[in-house]
Write an enzyme that holds these catalytic residues in place. Structure first.
Site, PDB file in Angstrom:
ATOM      1  N   HIS A   1       0.816  -1.228   0.000  1.00 32.23           N
ATOM      2  CA  HIS A   1       0.000   0.000   0.000  1.00 32.23           C
ATOM      3  C   HIS A   1       0.849   1.279   0.000  1.00 32.23           C
ATOM      4  CE1 HIS A   1      -3.728  -2.148   0.438  1.00 32.23           C
ATOM      5  NE2 HIS A   1      -3.438  -2.626   1.632  1.00 32.23           N
TER       6      HIS A   1
ATOM      7  N   ASP B   1      -3.298 -10.501  -2.428  1.00 28.22           N
ATOM      8  CA  ASP B   1      -3.810  -9.955  -1.161  1.00 28.22           C
ATOM      9  C   ASP B   1      -5.243  -9.455  -1.417  1.00 28.22           C
ATOM     10  OD1 ASP B   1      -2.512  -8.557   1.622  1.00 28.22           O
ATOM     11  OD2 ASP B   1      -4.255  -7.521   0.787  1.00 28.22           O
TER      12      ASP B   1
ATOM     13  N   ASP C   1      -5.195 -12.737   3.292  1.00 24.91           N
ATOM     14  CA  ASP C   1      -6.424 -12.169   3.844  1.00 24.91           C
ATOM     15  C   ASP C   1      -7.628 -12.342   2.918  1.00 24.91           C
ATOM     16  OD1 ASP C   1      -5.188 -10.406   2.127  1.00 24.91           O
ATOM     17  OD2 ASP C   1      -5.055  -8.751   3.558  1.00 24.91           O
TER      18      ASP C   1
ATOM     19  N   HIS D   1      -6.701  -6.894  -0.476  1.00 23.83           N
ATOM     20  CA  HIS D   1      -6.779  -5.444  -0.674  1.00 23.83           C
ATOM     21  C   HIS D   1      -6.025  -5.043  -1.947  1.00 23.83           C
ATOM     22  CE1 HIS D   1      -7.125  -6.229   3.715  1.00 23.83           C
ATOM     23  NE2 HIS D   1      -8.170  -5.436   3.556  1.00 23.83           N
TER      24      HIS D   1
HETATM   25 ZN    ZN Z   1      -4.437  -7.020   2.675  1.00 28.01          ZN
END
Ligand code: ZN
Length: 366
Positions: free
Chosen positions: A139, A176, A264, A178
């Site tokens: 991120h 992931d 996740d 996200h």
């Molecule tokens: Zn994540």
């Protein structure tokens, strides 16, 4: 050929304080462990040891990335900001990203660990490698840390490999849950890096990771998002690989495949709403390995990102490590019988619809 593994106890000493601290000051959130705490990763590493697999992996010693190496991606201001807070009592890299004293050096070790994994694969010391590093990185953008990430480990390692090993085309496949916004931002106008992210649509960061974000300028077509609806299980993920990820890789022909690896998207993760099982991660790894074998001598590196179920991440991680190394241990996933009874593990029509939309974007790769 061998599989490399990066680990260092200091990764677990990166202090993310407690959950209550990340919310506005109030007495309405009971203090407790931050979601991004050491336990999940430590249990992943420990299961590798108990399974007998750990001792069969080639241990790759991490090193500290220098500030100049980090500055290939990040601004000097961002580096200095994290460094000065870390030298005091820590702080917050922006939102949701608290850290303690010494986290600057641990983040250097995290980026450096990913770089060492790259070096080992590129120089042929190992065939593939997994860097179980912390803090995560996908991120973080050039000038800010966010979403538990301080520095973009994978972006820094790719830029290092370009500078030192003269590496050409690289593809990243971020599974992931996200959006890998930081990795995307590092190469958004670069046609020599194909960045792919499969994630839950509009989960984090907000309004990031849509189909329309397809790269810009010379890099147009070389960023590919697969923003999946919540509830996707193994079937949808494997379909997304077969319809989007793998065809994109064959079209692009990378010299190295890199996975920002978060667990996740698992069916029991507190921060995602997907249903992937350890078997799903196993299948995705197998598909990537086949592509890597066909396209780039099997060269595949994974660098750890998220995954917040301390009970389940270890089994997803073990399945991936078993595939990478080709060594099946005696350990069975204790959750498998339970998850086998869940409905909608197969790809659902509304999921297939989104996947077909993303598949159209493969045509933009030249
Ligand atoms: Zn994540």
């Amino acid at each position: 050929m061998a599989t490399g593994f990066v680990w260092h106890e200091l990764y677990m000493w990166h202090n993310t304080w407690n959950w209550a601290q990340i919310f506005p000051p109030s007495l309405t959130v009971q203090p407790g462990e931050h979601a991004e705490n050491p336990e999940t990763k430590r249990r992943f590493r420990n299961l590798l040891e108990v399974s007998g697999l750990y001792e069969q992996l080639v241990q790759i010693k991490p090193r500290y990335a220098t500030e100049d190496e980090i500055a290939r991606f990040h601004t000097r201001e961002h580096i200095a900001h994290i460094k000065s807070m870390s030298a005091e009592n820590g702080g917050d890299a922006s939102i949701l990203t608290p850290f303690g004293k010494g986290s600057f050096e641990i983040a250097q070790l995290s980026a450096g660990g990913t770089m060492e994994a790259f070096d080992a694969v590129i120089t042929g010391k190992v065939k593939n490698a997994y860097a179980l590093v912390r803090p995560p990185g996908h991120h973080a953008t050039a000038d800010v840390g966010m979403g538990f990430c301080l520095f973009g480990n994978v972006v820094i390692a790719i830029m290092h490999a370009r500078a030192v090993h003269k590496l050409g085309k690289v593809a990243t496949v971020d599974w992931d849950v996200h959006h890998g916004n930081g990795t995307q931002s590092g190469f958004y106008s670069d046609p020599s890096t194909l960045t792919i992210s499969l994630h839950q649509d509009n989960l984090f960061p907000a309004d990031s990771g849509g189909l329309a974000e397809n790269g810009e300028g010379a890099g147009k077509g070389y960023n590919l998002n697969v923003p999946l609806p919540p509830g996707c299980g193994d079937g949808a993920y494997v379909a997304a690989f077969e319809r989007v990820v793998i065809p994109a890789l064959y079209k692009f022909k990378p010299e190295l495949i890199v996975v920002p690896s978060g667990f996740d998207a698992s069916g029991v993760d507190p921060l995602g709403r997907m249903m992937v099982s350890s078997e799903g991660y196993r299948k995705m790894t197998r598909l990537l390995m086949k592509a890597a074998d066909d396209l780039c001598g099997g060269r595949l590196v994974m660098s750890h990102e998220g995954g917040y179920s301390s009970m389940y991440v270890p089994y997803c991680g073990l399945a991936v490590m078993e595939e990478l190394s080709g060594i099946r241990t005696h350990v069975e996933d204790p959750w498998a019988p339970l998850m086998a009874n869940w409905g909608q593990m197969d790809v659902q029509p509304h999921q297939a619809q989104l996947i077909e939309q993303a598949a159209k974007l493969v045509g933009n790769i030249n």
